[in-house]
Motif scaffolding. Structure first.
Motif, PDB file in Angstrom:
ATOM      1  N   LEU A   1      -7.734   4.404  -3.536  1.00 20.80           N
ATOM      2  CA  LEU A   1      -7.932   3.207  -2.714  1.00 20.80           C
ATOM      3  C   LEU A   1      -7.238   3.338  -1.376  1.00 20.80           C
ATOM      4  N   LYS A   2      -7.777   2.634  -0.386  1.00 20.33           N
ATOM      5  CA  LYS A   2      -7.115   2.508   0.902  1.00 20.33           C
ATOM      6  C   LYS A   2      -6.492   1.125   0.962  1.00 20.33           C
ATOM      7  N   GLY A   3      -5.272   1.044   1.494  1.00 22.10           N
ATOM      8  CA  GLY A   3      -4.563  -0.223   1.581  1.00 22.10           C
ATOM      9  C   GLY A   3      -5.052  -1.068   2.749  1.00 22.10           C
ATOM     10  N   ILE A   4      -4.227  -2.041   3.136  1.00 20.00           N
ATOM     11  CA  ILE A   4      -4.582  -2.950   4.227  1.00 20.00           C
ATOM     12  C   ILE A   4      -4.847  -2.164   5.504  1.00 20.00           C
ATOM     13  N   ARG A   5      -3.942  -1.263   5.847  1.00 14.29           N
ATOM     14  CA  ARG A   5      -4.148  -0.339   6.956  1.00 14.29           C
ATOM     15  C   ARG A   5      -3.957   1.066   6.410  1.00 14.29           C
ATOM     16  N   CYS A   6      -4.849   1.948   6.793  1.00 10.28           N
ATOM     17  CA  CYS A   6      -4.759   3.324   6.297  1.00 10.28           C
ATOM     18  C   CYS A   6      -5.045   4.270   7.459  1.00 10.28           C
TER      19      CYS A   6
ATOM     20  N   ASP B   1      -5.657   7.944   9.473  1.00 10.08           N
ATOM     21  CA  ASP B   1      -6.540   9.087   9.220  1.00 10.08           C
ATOM     22  C   ASP B   1      -5.827  10.144   8.385  1.00 10.08           C
ATOM     23  N   HIS B   2      -4.536  10.273   8.606  1.00  7.74           N
ATOM     24  CA  HIS B   2      -3.724  11.223   7.848  1.00  7.74           C
ATOM     25  C   HIS B   2      -3.766  10.884   6.351  1.00  7.74           C
ATOM     26  N   MET B   3      -3.603   9.620   6.031  1.00  3.45           N
ATOM     27  CA  MET B   3      -3.624   9.197   4.623  1.00  3.45           C
ATOM     28  C   MET B   3      -5.031   9.252   4.036  1.00  3.45           C
ATOM     29  N   SER B   4      -6.039   9.011   4.866  1.00  4.24           N
ATOM     30  CA  SER B   4      -7.424   9.152   4.395  1.00  4.24           C
ATOM     31  C   SER B   4      -7.710  10.592   3.982  1.00  4.24           C
ATOM     32  N   SER B   5      -7.173  11.552   4.754  1.00  4.49           N
ATOM     33  CA  SER B   5      -7.375  12.956   4.392  1.00  4.49           C
ATOM     34  C   SER B   5      -6.626  13.305   3.104  1.00  4.49           C
ATOM     35  N   VAL B   6      -5.481  12.656   2.860  1.00  7.69           N
ATOM     36  CA  VAL B   6      -4.764  12.863   1.595  1.00  7.69           C
ATOM     37  C   VAL B   6      -5.632  12.405   0.430  1.00  7.69           C
TER      38      VAL B   6
ATOM     39  N   LEU C   1     -13.419   7.505  -4.915  1.00  3.12           N
ATOM     40  CA  LEU C   1     -12.764   7.091  -3.686  1.00  3.12           C
ATOM     41  C   LEU C   1     -13.503   5.884  -3.129  1.00  3.12           C
ATOM     42  N   LEU C   2     -12.809   4.760  -3.028  1.00  5.67           N
ATOM     43  CA  LEU C   2     -13.404   3.560  -2.444  1.00  5.67           C
ATOM     44  C   LEU C   2     -13.161   3.602  -0.939  1.00  5.67           C
ATOM     45  N   SER C   3     -14.208   3.378  -0.157  1.00  2.00           N
ATOM     46  CA  SER C   3     -14.124   3.616   1.282  1.00  2.00           C
ATOM     47  C   SER C   3     -13.550   2.437   2.068  1.00  2.00           C
ATOM     48  N   LYS C   4     -13.692   1.215   1.595  1.00  2.72           N
ATOM     49  CA  LYS C   4     -13.220   0.059   2.360  1.00  2.72           C
ATOM     50  C   LYS C   4     -11.723  -0.145   2.173  1.00  2.72           C
ATOM     51  N   ASN C   5     -11.106  -0.752   3.201  1.00  7.38           N
ATOM     52  CA  ASN C   5      -9.695  -1.113   3.093  1.00  7.38           C
ATOM     53  C   ASN C   5      -9.560  -2.334   2.196  1.00  7.38           C
ATOM     54  N   ASN C   6      -8.573  -2.330   1.322  1.00  7.70           N
ATOM     55  CA  ASN C   6      -8.364  -3.412   0.369  1.00  7.70           C
ATOM     56  C   ASN C   6      -7.072  -4.149   0.692  1.00  7.70           C
ATOM     57  N   VAL C   7      -7.119  -5.472   0.561  1.00 11.07           N
ATOM     58  CA  VAL C   7      -5.920  -6.283   0.775  1.00 11.07           C
ATOM     59  C   VAL C   7      -5.181  -6.335  -0.557  1.00 11.07           C
TER      60      VAL C   7
ATOM     61  N   ALA D   1      -4.382   5.657  -7.030  1.00 11.80           N
ATOM     62  CA  ALA D   1      -3.564   6.036  -5.878  1.00 11.80           C
ATOM     63  C   ALA D   1      -3.985   5.146  -4.719  1.00 11.80           C
ATOM     64  N   LEU D   2      -3.015   4.488  -4.090  1.00  5.49           N
ATOM     65  CA  LEU D   2      -3.272   3.575  -2.991  1.00  5.49           C
ATOM     66  C   LEU D   2      -2.538   4.092  -1.760  1.00  5.49           C
ATOM     67  N   ALA D   3      -3.277   4.373  -0.689  1.00  7.92           N
ATOM     68  CA  ALA D   3      -2.687   4.901   0.548  1.00  7.92           C
ATOM     69  C   ALA D   3      -2.618   3.794   1.584  1.00  7.92           C
ATOM     70  N   SER D   4      -1.484   3.709   2.284  1.00  4.96           N
ATOM     71  CA  SER D   4      -1.326   2.720   3.343  1.00  4.96           C
ATOM     72  C   SER D   4      -0.420   3.277   4.430  1.00  4.96           C
ATOM     73  N   HIS D   5      -0.418   2.577   5.559  1.00  2.00           N
ATOM     74  CA  HIS D   5       0.404   3.017   6.689  1.00  2.00           C
ATOM     75  C   HIS D   5       0.816   1.785   7.471  1.00  2.00           C
ATOM     76  N   ASN D   6       2.122   1.615   7.667  1.00  2.00           N
ATOM     77  CA  ASN D   6       2.618   0.566   8.556  1.00  2.00           C
ATOM     78  C   ASN D   6       3.919   1.029   9.192  1.00  2.00           C
ATOM     79  N   LYS D   7       4.468   0.198  10.057  1.00  2.00           N
ATOM     80  CA  LYS D   7       5.652   0.606  10.810  1.00  2.00           C
ATOM     81  C   LYS D   7       6.870   0.784   9.912  1.00  2.00           C
ATOM     82  N   LYS D   8       6.999  -0.101   8.928  1.00  4.40           N
ATOM     83  CA  LYS D   8       8.160  -0.041   8.033  1.00  4.40           C
ATOM     84  C   LYS D   8       8.073   1.138   7.068  1.00  4.40           C
ATOM     85  N   ARG D   9       6.872   1.387   6.539  1.00  6.37           N
ATOM     86  CA  ARG D   9       6.660   2.501   5.598  1.00  6.37           C
ATOM     87  C   ARG D   9       5.475   3.347   6.073  1.00  6.37           C
ATOM     88  N   PRO D  10       5.697   4.285   6.971  1.00 12.41           N
ATOM     89  CA  PRO D  10       4.578   5.115   7.445  1.00 12.41           C
ATOM     90  C   PRO D  10       4.149   6.124   6.383  1.00 12.41           C
TER      91      PRO D  10
END
Length: 154
Positions: A47-52, A54-59, A73-79, A102-111
């Motif tokens: 899954l992709k998180g709220i924000r994902c 490109d680096h995490m998408s490749s993972v 692999l689900l393609s849409k971002n999930n809240v 496996a849920l991939a996400s990216h933000n300022k606090k946890r890149p």
């Protein structure tokens, strides 16, 4: 279409209490859900998180290629925030018949954050949160042969 968990429970209690046999579809579903001596491979939901990024998408794409026939692999971002509320993950796991996620996400606090978890009996058993810093994609390994679907490791 398989009966829901509620329908399966009702059919099981009816068979035990009244002696009536449940419908053939329910019997097949219950037999499939019983514990087995040798289980098949576990399915993985990616899954992709709220924000994902490109680096995490490749993972996630690399994880899918490694686990080829048993990964979705689900393609849409999930809240989804799995450590606060697990109901949405449990719903997706039940819907896609998976036991690992496996849920991939990216933000300022946890890149570059990757959350890996497993379920048992349709409920989240445990989760691990990983931060990826130096990731090398599968495409960057040019000398290694490509993995074929269904091949076993040496």
């Amino acid at each position: 279409m398989a009966p829901t968990a509620h329908q399966a429970r009702i059919a099981k209690t009816k068979a035990l209490s009244t002696g009536k046999q449940p419908k053939a579809r329910v019997v097949r579903y219950l037999k499939k859900q019983e514990s087995q001596l040798v289980e098949g491979p576990r399915n993985v939901l990616l899954l992709k998180g709220i924000r994902c990024s490109d680096h995490m998408s490749s993972v996630l794409k690399d994880l899918r290629s490694i686990k080829a026939p048993n990964a979705k692999l689900l393609s849409k971002n999930n809240v989804i925030v799995p450590f606060e509320d697990t109901s949405s993950i449990e719903f997706l796991m039940t819907k896609n018949d998976s036991s690992l996620f496996a849920l991939a996400s990216h933000n300022k606090k946890r890149p570059n954050n990757l959350i890996i978890g497993r379920t048992f009996d349709r409920q989240v058993l445990d989760m691990v949160e990983l931060g990826l810093s130096k990731y090398k994609s599968l495409h960057e390994y040019s000398g290694a042969p490509k993995k074929r679907i269904g091949s076993k490791p040496m």
